[in-house]
Design an enzyme around this catalytic site. Sequence first.
Site, PDB file in Angstrom:
ATOM      1  N   GLU A 111       3.673  -8.428  -3.973  1.00  0.00           N
ATOM      2  CA  GLU A 111       2.846  -9.581  -3.605  1.00  0.00           C
ATOM      3  C   GLU A 111       1.391  -9.283  -3.954  1.00  0.00           C
ATOM      4  O   GLU A 111       0.932  -8.156  -3.800  1.00  0.00           O
ATOM      5  CB  GLU A 111       3.007  -9.798  -2.090  1.00  0.00           C
ATOM      6  CG  GLU A 111       2.335 -11.025  -1.531  1.00  0.00           C
ATOM      7  CD  GLU A 111       2.634 -11.221  -0.026  1.00  0.00           C
ATOM      8  OE1 GLU A 111       3.744 -10.870   0.440  1.00  0.00           O
ATOM      9  OE2 GLU A 111       1.744 -11.695   0.683  1.00  0.00           O
ATOM     10  N   ASP A 113      -2.227 -11.125  -2.942  1.00  0.00           N
ATOM     11  CA  ASP A 113      -2.698 -12.161  -2.016  1.00  0.00           C
ATOM     12  C   ASP A 113      -4.149 -12.552  -2.183  1.00  0.00           C
ATOM     13  O   ASP A 113      -5.016 -11.676  -2.228  1.00  0.00           O
ATOM     14  CB  ASP A 113      -2.641 -11.632  -0.568  1.00  0.00           C
ATOM     15  CG  ASP A 113      -1.239 -11.536  -0.043  1.00  0.00           C
ATOM     16  OD1 ASP A 113      -0.389 -12.293  -0.505  1.00  0.00           O
ATOM     17  OD2 ASP A 113      -1.019 -10.692   0.841  1.00  0.00           O
ATOM     18  N   GLU A 115      -6.193 -15.011   0.389  1.00  0.00           N
ATOM     19  CA  GLU A 115      -6.060 -15.853   1.588  1.00  0.00           C
ATOM     20  C   GLU A 115      -7.453 -16.175   2.098  1.00  0.00           C
ATOM     21  O   GLU A 115      -8.267 -15.274   2.301  1.00  0.00           O
ATOM     22  CB  GLU A 115      -5.300 -15.112   2.691  1.00  0.00           C
ATOM     23  CG  GLU A 115      -3.895 -14.710   2.294  1.00  0.00           C
ATOM     24  CD  GLU A 115      -3.110 -14.115   3.458  1.00  0.00           C
ATOM     25  OE1 GLU A 115      -1.971 -14.546   3.673  1.00  0.00           O
ATOM     26  OE2 GLU A 115      -3.642 -13.227   4.149  1.00  0.00           O
ATOM     27  N   ASN A 130      -5.079  -8.618  -0.856  1.00  0.00           N
ATOM     28  CA  ASN A 130      -4.167  -7.512  -0.567  1.00  0.00           C
ATOM     29  C   ASN A 130      -3.109  -7.451  -1.663  1.00  0.00           C
ATOM     30  O   ASN A 130      -2.890  -8.440  -2.378  1.00  0.00           O
ATOM     31  CB  ASN A 130      -3.503  -7.728   0.802  1.00  0.00           C
ATOM     32  CG  ASN A 130      -2.913  -6.457   1.385  1.00  0.00           C
ATOM     33  OD1 ASN A 130      -3.040  -5.367   0.828  1.00  0.00           O
ATOM     34  ND2 ASN A 130      -2.252  -6.598   2.530  1.00  0.00           N
ATOM     35  N   GLY A 209     -10.756 -12.221  14.505  1.00  0.00           N
ATOM     36  CA  GLY A 209      -9.721 -11.407  15.139  1.00  0.00           C
ATOM     37  C   GLY A 209      -8.820 -12.184  16.077  1.00  0.00           C
ATOM     38  O   GLY A 209      -8.164 -11.590  16.941  1.00  0.00           O
ATOM     39  N   ARG A 273      -8.546   3.587  11.039  1.00  0.00           N
ATOM     40  CA  ARG A 273      -7.167   3.210  10.754  1.00  0.00           C
ATOM     41  C   ARG A 273      -6.398   4.360  10.104  1.00  0.00           C
ATOM     42  O   ARG A 273      -5.180   4.466  10.255  1.00  0.00           O
ATOM     43  CB  ARG A 273      -7.199   2.002   9.821  1.00  0.00           C
ATOM     44  CG  ARG A 273      -5.858   1.512   9.344  1.00  0.00           C
ATOM     45  CD  ARG A 273      -6.094   0.276   8.489  1.00  0.00           C
ATOM     46  NE  ARG A 273      -4.919  -0.161   7.787  1.00  0.00           N
ATOM     47  CZ  ARG A 273      -4.931  -1.076   6.831  1.00  0.00           C
ATOM     48  NH1 ARG A 273      -6.090  -1.641   6.469  1.00  0.00           N
ATOM     49  NH2 ARG A 273      -3.825  -1.449   6.233  1.00  0.00           N
TER      50      ARG A 273
HETATM   51  C1  LIG Z   1     -16.372 -15.954  10.802  1.00  0.00           C
HETATM   52  O1  LIG Z   1     -17.728 -15.828  11.165  1.00  0.00           O
HETATM   53  C2  LIG Z   1     -18.054 -14.592  11.767  1.00  0.00           C
HETATM   54  C3  LIG Z   1     -19.498 -14.666  12.198  1.00  0.00           C
HETATM   55  O2  LIG Z   1     -20.329 -14.932  11.098  1.00  0.00           O
HETATM   56  C4  LIG Z   1     -17.800 -13.476  10.750  1.00  0.00           C
HETATM   57  O3  LIG Z   1     -18.059 -12.231  11.343  1.00  0.00           O
HETATM   58  C5  LIG Z   1     -16.356 -13.516  10.276  1.00  0.00           C
HETATM   59  O4  LIG Z   1     -16.162 -12.569   9.248  1.00  0.00           O
HETATM   60  C6  LIG Z   1     -16.041 -14.905   9.744  1.00  0.00           C
HETATM   61  N1  LIG Z   1     -14.677 -15.006   9.265  1.00  0.00           N
HETATM   62  C7  LIG Z   1     -13.584 -14.838   9.999  1.00  0.00           C
HETATM   63  C8  LIG Z   1     -12.302 -15.048   9.310  1.00  0.00           C
HETATM   64  O5  LIG Z   1     -13.586 -14.538  11.172  1.00  0.00           O
END
Ligand SMILES: *[C@@H]1O[C@H](CO)[C@@H](O)[C@H](O)[C@H]1NC(C)=O
Length: 285
Positions: A111, A113, A115, A130, A209, A273
């Site tokens: 794969e 990726d 995304e 990835n 996250g 990690r």
């Molecule tokens: C979303 O915004 C925050 C704050 O700017 C950033 O740290 C993060 O990388 C951005 N993207 C995602 C997928 O969380």
Amino acid sequence: MEMAFSFSSRACLMVVALLMGLCIGTPTAVAAGRIDDGLEVTWGNGRGSVSPDGQVLTLSLDRTSGSGFRSKDTYLFARIDLQIKLAPNNSAGTVTTCYFMSEGPWEIHDEVDLEFLGNVTGQPYTLHTNVYTNGTGGKEQQFHLWFDPTTDFHTYSIVWTQQHILVLVDGAPIREIKNHADHGVPYPASQRLRLYGSLWDAEDWATQGGRVKTDWSQAPFVAQYRNFTAADASPAVAGGWGYGQEMDATAQQAVKWARDNYMVYDYCADSERFPQGVPRECSMP
Ligand SMILES: *[C@@H]1O[C@H](CO)[C@@H](O)[C@H](O)[C@H]1NC(C)=O
Ligand SMILES: *[C@@H]1O[C@H](CO)[C@@H](O)[C@H](O)[C@H]1NC(C)=O
Ligand SMILES: *[C@@H]1O[C@H](CO)[C@@H](O)[C@H](O)[C@H]1NC(C)=O
Ligand SMILES: *[C@@H]1O[C@H](CO)[C@@H](O)[C@H](O)[C@H]1NC(C)=O
């Protein structure tokens, strides 16, 4: 003697230049006609569609379902280019994809990726990249983009040759994954891959996250794709056109620029990690 050498090497260069011109100028690439010549919507129960003029493929996502497409062809080494316009405003929790995947058993799948992880209004999308070989991935790099990917179409490309995999944004390479199979690092080179695209909900992990969930009052989320091209990049033809061989200085500069300014995650730098040491390809030139 010297003159003969210099003459023949110059002649040779001219022939090479001519051949490159021919290869770039003639469609080894599938001409960008209707997008559904090359791609077909495969899931989403009507949430994916192609405009009547065949120029735009639209995917949408609501609380019930996302949607997706796949390429009609499979490839063993290819360059694909696709223009994408991502869902605007609060796209937190959503993931818009474009990826190559093999079709056999999951445990041994390959794969590549791309995304796009959504974000709350005003915060940047993350381009997550990835590669999996024979079922094993774990080579993530993530980037923010240097433009707003929701206001216009931008071109995203994967160049997959026997030498390397390149990820390009608007023609500029941002990541190179070299083939180190000769040093025992697995590299996808034996299975045919199909291109897939999708727009789906991944609020459990996609944004910050997983702390920011999908705001369904924004639904349906819509992403648009257009101008899909696929070109054979098998060894027989790849020597003739862009990035078939090693990256030149300009391409290396572009990768460095993206890394220095826009990379937000690199598995090779994640010592938490990999407490026993990062994977060995990380220290290979
Ligand atoms: C979303 O915004 C925050 C704050 O700017 C950033 O740290 C993060 O990388 C951005 N993207 C995602 C997928 O969380
Ligand atoms: C995005 O947000 C702006 C400002 O809130 C609004 O005017 C616009 O209609 C929204 N766009 C979409 C596609 O929802
Ligand atoms: C692929 O992985 C399987 C285990 O999932 C292993 O048996 C096989 O040897 C691997 N093949 C290669 C080419 O590494
Ligand atoms: C469509 O894609 C091809 C190949 O990537 C590119 O040369 C061409 O400029 C694109 N067309 C448009 C209208 O962007």
